[in-house]
Design a protein around this motif. Structure first.
Motif, PDB file in Angstrom:
ATOM      1  N   UNK A 193       0.787  -1.247   0.000  1.00  0.00           N
ATOM      2  CA  UNK A 193       0.000   0.000   0.000  1.00  0.00           C
ATOM      3  C   UNK A 193       0.811   1.285   0.000  1.00  0.00           C
ATOM      4  N   UNK A 194       2.101   1.240   0.365  1.00  0.00           N
ATOM      5  CA  UNK A 194       2.868   2.486   0.437  1.00  0.00           C
ATOM      6  C   UNK A 194       3.051   3.149  -0.930  1.00  0.00           C
ATOM      7  N   UNK A 195       2.746   2.443  -1.989  1.00  0.00           N
ATOM      8  CA  UNK A 195       2.813   3.066  -3.322  1.00  0.00           C
ATOM      9  C   UNK A 195       1.685   4.052  -3.553  1.00  0.00           C
ATOM     10  N   UNK A 196       0.647   4.006  -2.712  1.00  0.00           N
ATOM     11  CA  UNK A 196      -0.568   4.797  -2.931  1.00  0.00           C
ATOM     12  C   UNK A 196      -0.694   5.874  -1.857  1.00  0.00           C
ATOM     13  N   UNK A 197      -1.017   7.071  -2.313  1.00  0.00           N
ATOM     14  CA  UNK A 197      -1.036   8.236  -1.428  1.00  0.00           C
ATOM     15  C   UNK A 197      -2.316   8.270  -0.603  1.00  0.00           C
ATOM     16  N   UNK A 198      -2.300   8.909   0.567  1.00  0.00           N
ATOM     17  CA  UNK A 198      -3.357   8.673   1.560  1.00  0.00           C
ATOM     18  C   UNK A 198      -4.584   9.573   1.498  1.00  0.00           C
TER      19      UNK A 198
END
Length: 399
Positions: free
Chosen positions: A72-77
């Motif tokens: 998930x760290x590839x996707x911004x929050x």
């Protein structure tokens, strides 16, 4: 204007519904999924759903070879967190809340696109009446337009990019800094905005010097004096663009204990084991066309430059020109070219104004040209959704 946008979104909804009937059962949805399932659960929507419900992992998953796996760290929050708020307020499921939020954000983006073209490209609007509305229509009918109403970040990113440019043109630098920071937590596209801020500052400085030279002898300071307050605001905005452009990778490194964890995560989606600038374009060109492939990038690049230097592009304001050029250059520098490039191109929305302004003849000729572009865009939406959003295992190209 919103009526035009609504028609475009209605067409995209029809396209999604038609294609959904031919969708086989996959990991995310059953065979022949509903509209809510098809727009809220497919592809990266599942990653965003996981972030909204579970957050980010404390460590990076790795494979037997030690390489970081997709995570998930590839996707911004920002988008999944906003959707989580909507879910908490309404009790709606992710599959309903996420695409609905994207649809609403897209309407706001259309308003900002219309306003920023009207304010930022006065020469182009004078040459082609109705250009802001035509730009909105072309953006709405963009080949990857259906992504503006699915659980992806394009609607939010388009809203923040156009909103940042509009606030910059209005010289509301404090609020522009807020939107740029929000952009930095939506997509990895905040750094090109720093180039736009520098161009805007240069334009204002030149205008201020011109005004000073033509000031009256009795001490007039000119109508566009660049005072200390504006200078400080521009410096703060520039700092916000730079910091927000690197903030998420730094947060990823701090949270996971792996300083380059974000880059390692991005590499998990790429053909190369590491993220390097521009080289993937050469790799993909060789894969597609053999040894001559890299040379074919030269005329392709020349064509893009020619478009950016064409008369319709030159009639855009400096800020819109700067964003388009900086963003496209940024894509070349950091993106591995693939099918997602069509979707990424959506944020270069001033090119819609360039396309709409390519014909300056009588009104009937402009309408005919615009109609042809809209029909082509609507047809390509069907091709894009059928070829990319629809997944038929065992293989498929990501949208």
């Amino acid at each position: 204007m919103l009526a035009v946008w609504a028609v475009a979104r209605a067409w995209s909804a029809v396209v999604l519904l038609v294609v959904a009937r031919e969708q086989v059962e996959v990991l995310w949805v059953p065979q022949d999924p509903s509209y809510v399932q098809y727009t809220g659960l497919m592809w990266d929507a599942d990653w965003y759903r996981g972030i909204a419900t579970e957050g980010y992992p404390d460590s990076l998953p790795t494979g037997p070879d030690g390489r970081v796996l997709q995570n998930p760290w590839a996707f911004y929050p920002l988008y999944p967190l906003l959707t989580r708020g909507v879910m908490a307020l309404t009790g709606a499921s992710w599959a309903l809340a996420a695409p609905t939020l994207a649809l609403v954000l897209g309407a706001g983006a259309a308003l900002c696109v219309h306003a920023v073209v009207r304010r930022g490209a006065p020469r182009a609007v004078a040459a082609v009446p109705g250009l802001p509305l035509a730009t909105v229509a072309l953006v709405g009918c963009f080949p990857a337009g259906p992504v503006l109403q699915v659980a992806y970040t394009e609607s939010l990113a388009l809203l923040l990019v156009a909103g940042s440019l509009l606030l910059l043109l209005q010289r509301r630098y404090g609020w522009a800094a807020v939107t740029v920071v929000a952009l930095g937590f939506t997509r990895a596209v905040a750094l090109p905005m720093a180039v736009v801020v520098l161009v805007h500052a240069a334009v204002r400085l030149r205008a201020a010097r011109h005004a000073a030279r033509h000031a009256t002898r009795d001490g007039g300071r000119g109508p566009d004096r660049l005072g200390p307050r504006d200078g400080a605001g521009l410096l703060a905005l520039l700092a916000a663009a730079v910091v927000s452009g690197v903030a998420w990778p730094l947060i990823c490194g701090w949270a996971t204990g792996v300083p380059d964890g974000y880059l390692r995560t991005q590499a998990a989606w790429r053909g190369r084991p590491e993220v390097v600038p521009m080289v993937p374009w050469l790799d993909v060109a060789r894969w597609l066309w053999g040894p001559a492939g890299p040379w074919l990038l030269v005329p392709a690049g020349a064509l893009v430059v020619a478009v950016l230097l064409s008369p319709p592009a030159r009639r855009l304001g400096a800020e819109l020109q700067a964003w388009t050029a900086a963003y496209l250059a940024y894509l070349v520098g950091v993106v591995e070219p693939g099918t997602s490039l069509v979707r990424f191109s959506l944020l270069a929305f001033p090119l819609g104004a360039v396309a709409a302004g390519a014909v300056r003849g009588p009104a009937w000729a402009r309408r005919l040209w615009l109609g042809a572009l809209l029909v082509a865009g609507a047809a390509l939406q069907l091709a894009w959704t059928w070829g990319l959003w629809r997944l038929t295992p065992p293989s498929g190209w990501p949208p």
